[in-house]
Design a protein around this motif. Structure first.
Motif, mmCIF file in Angstrom:
data_model
loop_
_atom_site.group_PDB
_atom_site.id
_atom_site.type_symbol
_atom_site.label_atom_id
_atom_site.label_comp_id
_atom_site.label_asym_id
_atom_site.label_seq_id
_atom_site.Cartn_x
_atom_site.Cartn_y
_atom_site.Cartn_z
ATOM 1 N N ASN A 45 -11.814 -26.611 -8.806
ATOM 2 C CA ASN A 45 -13.401 -26.501 -8.721
ATOM 3 C C ASN A 45 -14.373 -25.353 -10.319
ATOM 4 O OD1 ASN A 45 -15.743 -24.471 -8.060
ATOM 5 N ND2 ASN A 45 -14.827 -25.328 -5.394
ATOM 6 N N SER A 46 -14.452 -25.054 -10.456
ATOM 7 C CA SER A 46 -15.140 -24.213 -11.504
ATOM 8 C C SER A 46 -16.490 -23.065 -11.003
ATOM 9 C CB SER A 46 -15.461 -24.844 -13.121
ATOM 10 O OG SER A 46 -15.109 -23.976 -13.824
ATOM 11 N N HIS A 47 -16.012 -21.936 -10.739
ATOM 12 C CA HIS A 47 -16.106 -20.957 -10.083
ATOM 13 C C HIS A 47 -17.078 -19.537 -11.398
ATOM 14 C CE1 HIS A 47 -18.147 -19.162 -6.479
ATOM 15 N NE2 HIS A 47 -17.225 -19.825 -5.644
ATOM 16 N N SER A 48 -18.222 -18.482 -10.705
ATOM 17 C CA SER A 48 -18.424 -18.039 -11.628
ATOM 18 C C SER A 48 -17.901 -16.776 -12.019
ATOM 19 C CB SER A 48 -19.732 -17.346 -10.550
ATOM 20 O OG SER A 48 -20.492 -18.401 -10.321
ATOM 21 N N ASP A 49 -16.370 -16.435 -12.149
ATOM 22 C CA ASP A 49 -15.705 -15.794 -12.180
ATOM 23 C C ASP A 49 -15.268 -16.360 -13.713
ATOM 24 O OD1 ASP A 49 -14.235 -13.466 -13.297
ATOM 25 O OD2 ASP A 49 -13.984 -12.754 -11.631
ATOM 26 N N PHE A 50 -16.077 -15.969 -14.865
ATOM 27 C CA PHE A 50 -15.410 -16.673 -16.094
ATOM 28 C C PHE A 50 -14.088 -17.122 -16.205
ATOM 29 C CE2 PHE A 50 -15.987 -17.819 -20.810
ATOM 30 C CZ PHE A 50 -16.843 -18.792 -20.410
ATOM 31 N N PHE A 51 -13.404 -15.943 -16.284
ATOM 32 C CA PHE A 51 -12.199 -15.855 -17.401
ATOM 33 C C PHE A 51 -10.729 -15.671 -16.283
ATOM 34 C CE2 PHE A 51 -14.527 -13.189 -19.892
ATOM 35 C CZ PHE A 51 -13.954 -13.675 -20.881
ATOM 36 N N GLU A 52 -11.502 -15.601 -14.814
ATOM 37 C CA GLU A 52 -10.333 -16.188 -14.222
ATOM 38 C C GLU A 52 -10.641 -17.814 -13.014
ATOM 39 O OE1 GLU A 52 -9.743 -14.547 -9.246
ATOM 40 O OE2 GLU A 52 -11.441 -15.631 -9.401
ATOM 41 N N GLU A 53 -11.749 -17.891 -13.726
ATOM 42 C CA GLU A 53 -11.474 -20.025 -13.954
ATOM 43 C C GLU A 53 -10.311 -20.124 -15.200
ATOM 44 O OE1 GLU A 53 -12.165 -21.601 -11.023
ATOM 45 O OE2 GLU A 53 -12.846 -19.516 -10.852
ATOM 46 N N ILE A 54 -10.607 -20.165 -16.702
ATOM 47 C CA ILE A 54 -10.143 -20.286 -17.027
ATOM 48 C C ILE A 54 -8.555 -20.252 -17.057
ATOM 49 C CG2 ILE A 54 -9.955 -20.090 -19.994
ATOM 50 C CD1 ILE A 54 -12.841 -19.062 -19.949
ATOM 51 N N GLY A 55 -8.558 -18.893 -17.189
ATOM 52 C CA GLY A 55 -7.095 -18.286 -16.330
ATOM 53 C C GLY A 55 -6.004 -19.233 -15.404
ATOM 54 N N LYS A 56 -7.337 -19.456 -14.745
ATOM 55 C CA LYS A 56 -7.025 -21.097 -13.346
ATOM 56 C C LYS A 56 -6.619 -22.035 -14.220
ATOM 57 C CE LYS A 56 -9.402 -22.666 -10.831
ATOM 58 N NZ LYS A 56 -10.456 -22.995 -10.000
ATOM 59 N N PHE A 57 -7.367 -22.428 -15.042
ATOM 60 C CA PHE A 57 -6.602 -23.800 -15.730
ATOM 61 C C PHE A 57 -5.267 -23.904 -16.361
ATOM 62 C CE2 PHE A 57 -12.119 -23.553 -15.614
ATOM 63 C CZ PHE A 57 -11.996 -24.469 -14.010
ATOM 64 N N ARG A 58 -5.365 -23.226 -17.103
ATOM 65 C CA ARG A 58 -4.057 -22.436 -17.712
ATOM 66 C C ARG A 58 -3.055 -23.385 -17.354
ATOM 67 N NH1 ARG A 58 -3.973 -19.340 -21.647
ATOM 68 N NH2 ARG A 58 -3.721 -19.959 -23.725
ATOM 69 N N ALA A 59 -3.020 -21.750 -16.405
ATOM 70 C CA ALA A 59 -2.073 -22.356 -15.506
ATOM 71 C C ALA A 59 -1.666 -22.909 -14.339
ATOM 72 C CB ALA A 59 -2.375 -20.573 -14.844
ATOM 73 N N ALA A 60 -2.532 -24.066 -14.319
ATOM 74 C CA ALA A 60 -2.284 -25.167 -13.995
ATOM 75 C C ALA A 60 -0.944 -26.368 -13.920
ATOM 76 C CB ALA A 60 -3.660 -25.768 -13.018
#
Lengths: 133, 549, 326
Positions: B271-286
């Motif tokens: 999912n890509s939600h609205s908290d921009f940096f949290e999402e980007i961090g999530k994708f990189r961490a995945a």
């Protein structure tokens, strides 16, 4: 003795499995001091009516997210009337405004739109019940 | 890749070698003002290097943009077939199928459960005949098909194989993905039929079958999207999804599959939600977590089996019914986060989805939104453009830390088995409880005004409900589909059907046998999806979740 | 008062003749307590005395709701008419509750069964009065058996064992559940043990632990059940395995109770406890009323002015209460 406590049945009618909203509503009503009998997913009009009888519910709340409300809402209303139950039916979920009007026409007591606050949710349920008493 | 063959090279040099081999798109890689930019900035690990924090490929979007995959399906199989053919004429090569609710739940259109739902949120498939219509005049050896279905995935998959066979396309020529991620159904989406363990058996049978017969097929797409939509936090989405991935890997290893073989064919869906940096961090961490676990815990040696390839969809749950046009901005920001997070494909939501099913206009705007991100913003010129930024790196670490805490809990629950831990977490209500808690916390924050949702609890002037143009689906589809199903039931050879269904029940009760061939035989007799589901239900039973509210 | 009386007896008559909605309403009256509840309980008491009362208890997540569902499935298939009282705790903060036990029973419940959810609420008198009255009401309405399902001892104010003829304790493998059961005192109240989720690793260990603890219990003289040793049944409620064996064990226990005469003993004990609970509540509420009355205020002043001692004051109030009550 303390005040009579409202007992509200919450259920998902049919196949729709989106239960985020209904679970939030369950907690809101609990936190407003009500007793929620949570029936969960995949209920039929018959199972909801039977539970309402056995639980002596003061209201039934359904959540609908699959655009099935215009079929299922009236069907639930019919089942409630056929069973001779005198309690309000409240529908929440994704229901366009004009559909809400349609549902209210067939006897649905209230339609809760997305974004209603906790106070609004509790007040709508409470009012729907107390207006019958 | 690189390291083993060129042990003396620095990571930067290795990356350069790989980058040089990549075919690039024929566009200028410079800013709008004409300033040329490098393919990547910052330090190792470079894109395409283990653990892939900075992206899976050395040249990322310079070679290939993400796939703009718009999920579609509506009405009857014939309606959707016309849509597919138009897509293919316009140069598309990937078909993505959405099924209606009864189909997703293993129910036929004439089931009492299906009332009001037939053909509404996707296409209705009851028998092989519908699948024949759905893919009529389409060369299945040259397209890639994605099918979003889980509970009855084996049956729909069998129908696809049978249609291909009718057109003389062998299973080994078929390419595509079936979602088939049953674990997240118990955790979030709730479209399950059987209890977790028998469901896992069916999936393992499908994995074995595809490994042996269908090398171009992806048998599972591990999906966090629905977990997030159900209300989880970003870190929970990340952790639960990857944990499910670990569970599938362990189940496949237990079934004697090779982790390098199997691991290569797994893909993810976030999912890509609205908290921009949290999402980007999530994708990189995945990407980083998946690579580490596959290598260190499961012993993968092929880097392709360590790569977390993922599809992304913007957050449907973030869309508001109030001032729905604002949703276009939300989707734009979420799409940008997905691009900066290095997604392999993307679906952007339509702004009217909080009100009804999307209209064609709204769906077009959604596609245009990601095209703007891809072609106008310049973010595709540089791989992992935010890598190295202290906040982004911290966020990536933080997402990983939170996920590892959850993994430790599950590992503990399963006494050292993530598969058992995941089963235990489903049975004891851990997942649904955590998700419900997070959802409620969010609602309370919105409710108290502590969290502002524009147009909902602040800035509320300017909503014009009467201007809305919503998609309506009539009852004709349902009537048509019911008649069609009735005709098929009359025309088919009932003895053959009964025999095939009995064979399924027998196979189901023998865990050493693979269900796939029997299900394929059954769909060829035009046994319905629900009949097949019931034949297995006799052995597997059904699942009712505990009330964790 | 008369109107209420009439409507209650009308509800009662219809409930006893099979009207489910009337039964639902009477259960609400019982839950709300007070004089109307006493009337219902009184009517029920006259007609009750036939049903076998089964208590099912276990920690949250032990699968007891599904197990209960499996039992009522079997009972209704055999033509029985079981009822279930599913008790869950209320939120101590708001008094509200989310009652979700039906979910796992509804699908399995056949024609002729009746399920009611009850929250502990935690207000005056609470469930100590409501539960026995509800059981008798089900009994009067010819539901048999009557099953009470609650979380483990100590977590709610219901003493299952004190209310049931047969108490079934559900434990799950792993996490030292058997040891926990021992600590919580479940070992002493169990007439039947069920090791649920028997397909899980450690199920046999749990069984062995229970066996061992029962042996020790014998040695220390805990076992008063003359010749009766609680059986341990392996079950898997999700798959429906073990339900038949549990029902047989319940039947065996029932036979044991009637043969050994424990049936009467238990019933006597239970009735005694109910009377005691009612008595305590009655005395409690009457004495607090008396204290708050004008006379009570006067006596308080007397004590404060040191004209009489607190002990003398209590005795004086007590004798006036007794006069009023009799």
């Amino acid at each position: 003795m303390s005040d009579p406590q409202y007992r509200v049945i919450l259920a998902k009618l049919g196949l729709d499995g989106h239960d985020r909203g209904i679970k939030v509503v369950a907690r809101i009503l609990r936190d407003a001091g009500m007793e929620v009998i949570y029936l969960g997913l995949r209920q039929t009009t018959a199972s909801i009516v039977a539970a309402a009888e056995e639980e002596d519910a003061d209201a039934i709340g359904l959540s609908m997210h699959n655009a099935g409300h215009l079929t299922l809402g009236p069907k639930m209303m019919e089942a409630i009337t056929a069973a001779g139950l005198d309690l309000p039916l409240i529908i929440g979920g994704i229901v366009p405004d004009e559909d809400a009007a349609e549902l209210e026409k067939v006897g649905v007591a209230a339609v809760l739109g997305p974004g209603a606050s906790a106070e609004e949710v509790a007040a709508i349920v409470r009012d729907a019940i107390s207006s019958r008493e | 890749m690189g390291t083993e063959e060129n042990p003396n090279l620095e990571p930067q040099e290795l990356w350069q070698l790989e980058y040089n081999k990549a075919r690039l798109r024929d566009v200028p890689f410079e800013t709008m003002s004409g300033v040329p930019v490098d393919p990547v900035y910052g330090s190792e690990p470079y894109p395409g290097q283990y653990p892939f924090t900075r992206g899976l490929y050395p040249s990322m979007y310079r070679s290939r943009l993400w796939t703009m995959r718009m999920f579609a399906g509506f009405g009857t199989a014939e309606d959707t077939n016309l849509r597919f053919k138009e897509l293919l004429r316009n140069g598309g090569t990937g078909l993505s199928t959405a099924f209606d609710m009864p189909t997703l739940m293993g129910r036929d259109s004439d089931s009492e459960w299906a009332l009001g739902e037939v053909g509404r949120a996707g296409v209705a498939v009851d028998t092989l005949a519908d699948m024949e219509d759905l893919f009529a005049d389409i060369d299945l050896s040259s397209v890639s098909t994605s099918m979003t279905i889980n509970g009855p995935a084996a049956t729909i998959f069998a129908m696809y194989i049978a249609v291909a066979e009718q057109n003389r396309v062998a299973p080994n020529q078929l390419a595509g993905t079936i979602q088939n991620d049953i674990l997240k159904e118990y955790q979030a989406q709730k479209e399950y039929i059987y209890p977790p363990r028998p469901s896992m058996r069916i999936i393992t049978d499908m994995v074995k079958y595809t490994t042996a017969e269908m090398p171009k097929w992806h048998p599972i797409s591990i999906s966090g999207y629905h977990i997030r939509e159900a209300g989880s936090t970003a870190a929970q989405e990340l952790a639960f999804t990857l944990a499910n991935g670990f569970a599938y890997v362990e189940a496949a290893i237990d079934a004697g599959q090779n982790v390098d073989e199997f691991g290569r064919r797994l893909s993810f869906f976030f999912n890509s939600h609205s908290d921009f940096f949290e999402e980007i961090g999530k994708f990189r961490a995945a990407r980083r977590i998946w690579a580490r676990w596959m290598k260190e815990r499961y012993g993968a040696t092929d880097e392709r089996a360590m790569m977390c390839r993922f599809h992304t969809q913007t957050a449907g749950v973030s869309l508001t019914a109030q001032q729905p046009e604002n949703n276009i901005a939300r989707v734009g920001i979420q799409a940008l986060a997905a691009a900066l997070g290095g997604t392999q494909s993307l679906h952007t939501d339509s702004f009217d989805e909080a009100l009804a099913l999307p209209t064609e206009d709204a769906a077009r705007i959604a596609l245009r939104t990601q095209q703007i991100v891809a072609h106008e913003t310049g973010v595709t010129n540089v791989a992992d453009p935010l890598g190295g930024a202290p906040y982004v790196e911290w966020m990536t670490d933080e997402m990983e830390r939170q996920a590892e805490e959850i993994f430790a809990h599950l590992d503990d629950l399963g006494s050292g088995s993530m598969l058992e831990g995941t089963f235990a977490g489903i049975e004891n209500g851990y997942f649904v409880g955590e998700i419900a808690d997070a959802a409620y916390r969010f609602e309370r924050e919105v409710n108290s005004g502590q969290r502002i949702i524009v147009g909902v609890n602040d800035f509320t002037e300017g909503d014009n409900p009467e201007d809305r143009n919503l998609l309506r689906i009539g009852a004709e589809t349902e009537e048509y589909q019911l008649k069609r199903l009735q005709n098929i039931k009359t025309d088919r050879n009932q003895d053959q059907v009964d025999e095939a269904l009995t064979a399924i029940t027998e196979t189901a009760s023998d865990p050493t046998r693979n269900l796939m061939p029997t299900i394929i035989d059954a769909v060829k007799t035009y046994a319905t999806e629900e009949e097949i589901a019931n034949a297995m239900e006799k052995v597997f039973g059904t699942y009712v979740e505990r009330a964790i509210v | 008062m008369d109107a209420t009386d009439n409507s209650i007896s009308h509800l009662f008559e219809t409930a006893v003749s099979g009207e489910r909605r009337s039964l639902g309403k009477l259960l609400t009256i019982i839950e709300r307590g007070g004089e109307p509840a006493d009337i219902v309980a009184g009517l029920a008491h006259q007609k009750a005395g036939n049903a076998h009362v089964i208590g099912i208890t276990g920690a949250p997540g032990s699968g007891k709701s599904t197990l209960t569902g499996r039992l009522i499935e079997k009972i209704t298939k055999g033509g029985g008419t079981p009822s279930v009282l599913a008790v869950d705790p209320s939120s101590p903060l708001t008094g509200g509750a989310i009652l979700g036990d039906r979910i796992r029973m509804d699908d399995l419940a056949g024609e002729g069964s009746f399920i009611r959810s009850m929250a502990t609420r935690g207000h005056s008198g609470g469930l100590a009065l409501a539960v026995p009255a509800a059981i008798q009401l089900f009994d009067a309405a010819r539901y048999n058996p009557v099953i009470i399902e609650t979380v483990g001892v100590g977590q709610v104010e219901v003493d299952v064992a004190g209310t049931a003829d047969t108490t079934v304790v559900v434990v799950t493998p792993g996490m030292g559940d058997a040891v926990q059961a021992n600590k919580a005192g479940l070992l002493e109240v169990a007439d039947i043990f069920v090791v649920n989720k028997s397909d899980r690793p450690g199920a046999n260990d749990t069984r062995r632990d229970l066996d061992l603890m029962l042996d020790l219990g014998h040695l220390s003289g805990l076992e008063e059940k003359t010749g009766y040793r609680p059986p341990i049944i392996m079950a898997n409620s999700l798959e429906g395995e073990g339900a038949e064996a549990i029902l047989t064990a319940i039947e065996d226990h029932r036979n044991h109770l009637s043969k050994s005469g424990s049936f009467e003993t238990r019933q006597k004990q239970r009735t005694l406890m109910e009377i005691q609970n009612r008595l305590e509540l009655l005395i409690g509420s009457t004495s607090s009323n008396a204290l708050q009355s004008e006379a009570g205020e006067k006596i308080l002043t007397e004590v404060l002015e040191r004209n009489i001692s607190p002990s003398e004051a209590a005795k004086s109030i007590a004798s006036s209460i007794i006069r009023d009550l009799t």
